[in-house]
Design an enzyme around this catalytic site. Structure first.
Site, PDB file in Angstrom:
ATOM      1  N   SER A 101       0.838  -1.201   0.000  1.00 60.97           N
ATOM      2  CA  SER A 101       0.000   0.000   0.000  1.00 60.97           C
ATOM      3  C   SER A 101       0.881   1.264   0.000  1.00 60.97           C
ATOM      4  O   SER A 101       1.655   1.480  -0.915  1.00 60.97           O
ATOM      5  CB  SER A 101      -0.960  -0.042   1.189  1.00 60.97           C
ATOM      6  OG  SER A 101      -1.994   0.896   1.048  1.00 60.97           O
ATOM      7  N   HIS A 253      -7.233  -6.036   0.060  1.00 62.23           N
ATOM      8  CA  HIS A 253      -6.094  -5.129   0.072  1.00 62.23           C
ATOM      9  C   HIS A 253      -4.959  -5.615   0.968  1.00 62.23           C
ATOM     10  O   HIS A 253      -3.792  -5.332   0.709  1.00 62.23           O
ATOM     11  CB  HIS A 253      -6.562  -3.745   0.530  1.00 62.23           C
ATOM     12  CG  HIS A 253      -5.495  -2.697   0.519  1.00 62.23           C
ATOM     13  ND1 HIS A 253      -4.892  -2.258  -0.643  1.00 62.23           N
ATOM     14  CD2 HIS A 253      -4.909  -1.990   1.537  1.00 62.23           C
ATOM     15  CE1 HIS A 253      -3.992  -1.324  -0.356  1.00 62.23           C
ATOM     16  NE2 HIS A 253      -3.986  -1.157   0.959  1.00 62.23           N
TER      17      HIS A 253
END
Length: 275
Positions: A101, A253
């Site tokens: 991320s 994610h």
């Protein structure tokens, strides 16, 4: 294999890192976590990687156990330079950087700043093409006690709700995860540092800079990523000259938590291919 955990003054802040030195491997994997996270997010991945490679996991300031200085510049470029300073201190001339991320964006900055020192980049659902904060938000951050608003905003969403947003299967969320992701935010000083990050965080690297990065790159994306959707990974794969995109099924994610074995397998194959 020896493991060390240190908090060391680097580039004007206290930097926490865990260093697992492999007895024979010359390869070092640098792990860089995402926003509102820490080295905790790699706890399932580190035991797999350290079997074959040295592992350096860094808590990016102001997260985790690293310093929360109100004089540090919380830009991606400065965070990247801070990690490069640490590598220099540890006499690590070349490494593979793995970023999740926000950590992926920092890894890209490292590859852009020091292409010779980065053998490869493994980008896990990497932040990309994100613009800097809007002017009114940056100006608001100068209001006295604005950090209380930051704390209130984050507390309203809550750790459980945030975790539910970043995983594909919410049933995997347990007490260990909840406490591990909550713990860094029990120190109120982090909210003052996050206020500074609103001011300092520049936009993600633009396409014209991404296209100059020639570092071999492996992009690993969750099929159901709601935070950095898959179309971002496909766009990044096109902008990076020497990259390959892998899509993980039934993943969101938080792929280091959701699919550590698959991430490790693809990472190992990638490292062998560039060695």
């Amino acid at each position: 294999m020896t493991a060390t955990a240190f908090v060391k003054p680097i580039n004007g802040t206290d930097l926490y890192y865990e260093y697992y030195q492999h007895p024979s491997s010359r390869e070092t994997i640098v792990l860089i976590h995402g926003f509102l996270s820490s080295s905790f997010s790699f706890r399932h991945l580190i035991p797999l990687i350290k079997q074959d490679y040295s592992v350096l996991s860094v808590d990016v300031p102001p997260f985790g156990k690293s310093g929360k200085s109100i004089s540090f510049t919380y830009s991606y470029e400065n965070m990247a330079k801070t990690i490069l300073h640490l590598l220099e201190e540890l006499d690590i001339d070349q490494a593979t950087v793995m970023g999740h991320s926000m950590g992926g964006q920092i890894a890209l900055n490292i590859a852009y700043l020091n292409p010779v020192g980065v053998k490869g980049a493994v980008l896990l659902c990497s932040s990309s093409y994100l613009k800097k904060a809007k002017l009114h938000l940056k100006m608001s951050s100068y209001i006295p006690f604005f950090h209380h608003y930051v704390k209130l905003y984050l507390s309203r969403s809550g750790v459980r709700k945030n975790l539910q947003n970043v995983v594909y299967n919410a049933e995997m969320i347990n007490d260990e995860m909840l406490f591990g992701y909550l713990q860094p935010f029990l120190d109120d000083e982090i909210f003052k540092a996050l206020t500074r990050m609103i001011r300092h965080r520049e936009g993600d690297l633009p396409p014209e800079k991404l296209q100059k990065i020639t570092t071999p790159s492996l992009l690993i994306w969750g099929e159901h990523d709601r935070v950095v959707p898959l179309h971002i990974g496909k766009r990044l794969n096109k902008d990076l000259q020497n990259s390959h995109l892998v899509i993980l099924n039934d993943a969101g994610h938080l792929v280091p938590e959701e699919k550590p074995e698959e991430v490790h397998r693809h990472m190992s194959n990638f490292i062998q291919s560039i060695s």
